[in-house]
Design a protein around this motif. Structure first.
Motif, short mmCIF file in Angstrom:
data_model
loop_
_atom_site.label_atom_id
_atom_site.label_comp_id
_atom_site.label_asym_id
_atom_site.label_seq_id
_atom_site.Cartn_x
_atom_site.Cartn_y
_atom_site.Cartn_z
N GLN A 178 0.85 -1.18 0.00
CA GLN A 178 0.00 0.00 0.00
C GLN A 178 0.89 1.24 0.00
OE1 GLN A 178 -2.35 0.29 3.59
NE2 GLN A 178 -0.58 0.27 4.93
N PHE A 219 -5.47 -5.94 2.48
CA PHE A 219 -5.77 -4.66 3.10
C PHE A 219 -7.26 -4.38 2.96
CE2 PHE A 219 -1.21 -3.63 2.21
CZ PHE A 219 -0.83 -3.34 3.52
N TYR A 224 -7.83 1.67 7.74
CA TYR A 224 -6.36 1.59 7.82
C TYR A 224 -6.00 0.31 8.56
CZ TYR A 224 -1.71 3.80 8.09
OH TYR A 224 -0.37 4.12 7.95
N THR A 225 -6.47 -0.83 8.03
CA THR A 225 -6.29 -2.13 8.67
C THR A 225 -5.98 -3.18 7.60
OG1 THR A 225 -8.66 -2.55 8.54
CG2 THR A 225 -7.84 -1.66 10.61
N PHE A 226 -5.52 -4.37 8.06
CA PHE A 226 -5.38 -5.50 7.14
C PHE A 226 -5.73 -6.78 7.87
CE2 PHE A 226 -1.16 -5.16 9.07
CZ PHE A 226 -0.75 -6.46 9.23
N CYS A 239 -2.91 -0.72 11.12
CA CYS A 239 -1.72 -0.06 10.62
C CYS A 239 -1.53 1.25 11.40
CB CYS A 239 -1.86 0.25 9.12
SG CYS A 239 -2.14 -1.20 8.09
#
Length: 354
Positions: A178, A219, A224-226, A239
């Motif tokens: 990313q 992702f 803002y995570t995975f 993240c």
């Protein structure tokens, strides 16, 4: 050339008290999915799939050593590209150029020009089979992982090997990228997830929560995570630091692929042919599908190797062990009354520590 101005999404302003009161996440209703089309044509297991940026076609790679292009609307075969001498493990359509990247168990990575339909570059360096690929969304670099336990960062134009990312102790089975930090995240059969600094080529964080090998990660398209998929749990991480958020439990078996769309529908595909659909926020498993092997296949050939949503997020494409590609869509006739959610479902995420 590798140092970017990193734009980080704003931090959550949720207070500690409101977070504590939100121990139990209410599940959101999602329509169930149904099989729309079965496409046959490969002569071996279909290992990987990717969709073109215009959403007109998709591409698959197989154990029969070929790469095939299919029309997304009709399911018709458009083109077959031979070139690899062993199973094709990953295919990747560039979002910026008319290029396709593929990697194989023959230790090679190839760049195909889709206007001429021929190989224009080979990237040599891996000491064993190459299992996964990722393209950086901003930089002109390609990241590959393989059975030699390394990730390699390539300049796509000069074919130069920019970095060798060393640290994993077993096969690197999945890598994602990313534009924000961490720019590269990898998962391995050594049960660890590593976050990498692409500028220095060093590992900045090692996540050891998984107890089983990790074969797929994704992702979230908006958060803002995975998510990482192992046969012990699907785990969601925040993240940029890789802080563990929650487990999504219930997929008993090897998880080969995970994907999530903008409607917060997480899908996981297993080696046993089970496709599970989850509500991303609550971890509620609202549908489980046992994929049927096509006639002539044995029941053990029901594995799902790869799954991806198309660009509209309304179709799911799965690459399967029975040599077919299946396309799934939401059931338009379903309503919360015909397919009610379980009102007793609760998961206390606050109590999860690993």
């Amino acid at each position: 050339f590798f140092f970017l101005m990193i734009r980080r999404p704003p931090r959550s302003t949720q207070s500690r008290s409101s977070a504590a009161s939100d121990v139990y996440k209410r599940q959101t209703w999602h329509a169930p999915w149904k099989l729309m089309r079965v496409i046959a044509g490969h002569q071996g297991w279909v290992r990987c799939v990717d969709v073109d940026p215009s959403n007109q076609w998709f591409v698959t790679g197989s154990n029969d050593r070929t790469i095939k292009f299919w029309d997304l609307a009709s399911g018709q075969l458009k083109l077959t590209l031979p070139g690899h001498i062993s199973a094709v493990r990953a295919v990747l359509v560039s979002q910026k150029h008319t290029y396709l990247y593929s990697c194989s168990e023959d230790k090679t990575i190839k760049c195909w020009d889709l206007e001429a339909n021929k190989i224009i570059r080979n990237y040599h360096g891996h000491l064993s089979g190459v299992t996964c690929l990722a393209l950086h969304p901003e930089l002109d670099v390609l990241i590959s992982g393989g059975r030699d336990s390394t990730l390699r960062v390539w300049d796509i134009r000069t074919k130069a090997q920019v970095h060798v990312l060393e640290g994993h102790k077993h096969v690197v089975s999945t890598v994602i990228t990313q534009e924000f930090e961490p720019q590269v995240v990898s998962g391995s059969h050594d049960c660890t997830v590593r976050l990498w600094d692409i500028g220095t080529g060093k590992s900045v964080e090692v996540l050891t929560n998984h107890k089983k090998s990790i074969r797929s990660m994704t992702f979230h398209p908006e958060e803002y995570t995975f998510c990482s998929g192992g046969s012990d749990n699907l785990k969601v991480w925040k993240c940029p630091e890789g802080r563990f958020l929650r487990n999504i439990s219930g997929h008993n078996g090897i998880v080969n692929t995970v994907a999530v769309n903008t409607d917060n529908v997480l899908v996981s595909g297993g080696d046993n042919g089970i496709l599970k659909f989850w509500d991303w926020k609550s971890g509620y498993n609202f549908q489980t599908i046992h994929s049927k092997p096509q006639p002539g296949s044995i029941s053990s050939e029901a594995g799902i190797f790869s799954a991806i949503y198309d660009k509209s997020q309304m179709r799911l494409i799965t690459a399967e062990c029975d040599k077919t590609i299946k396309i799934w869509k939401e059931d338009e006739t379903a309503t919360p009354e015909t397919h009610p959610i379980d009102p007793d479902f609760r998961v206390a995420f606050e109590n999860q520590r690993f």
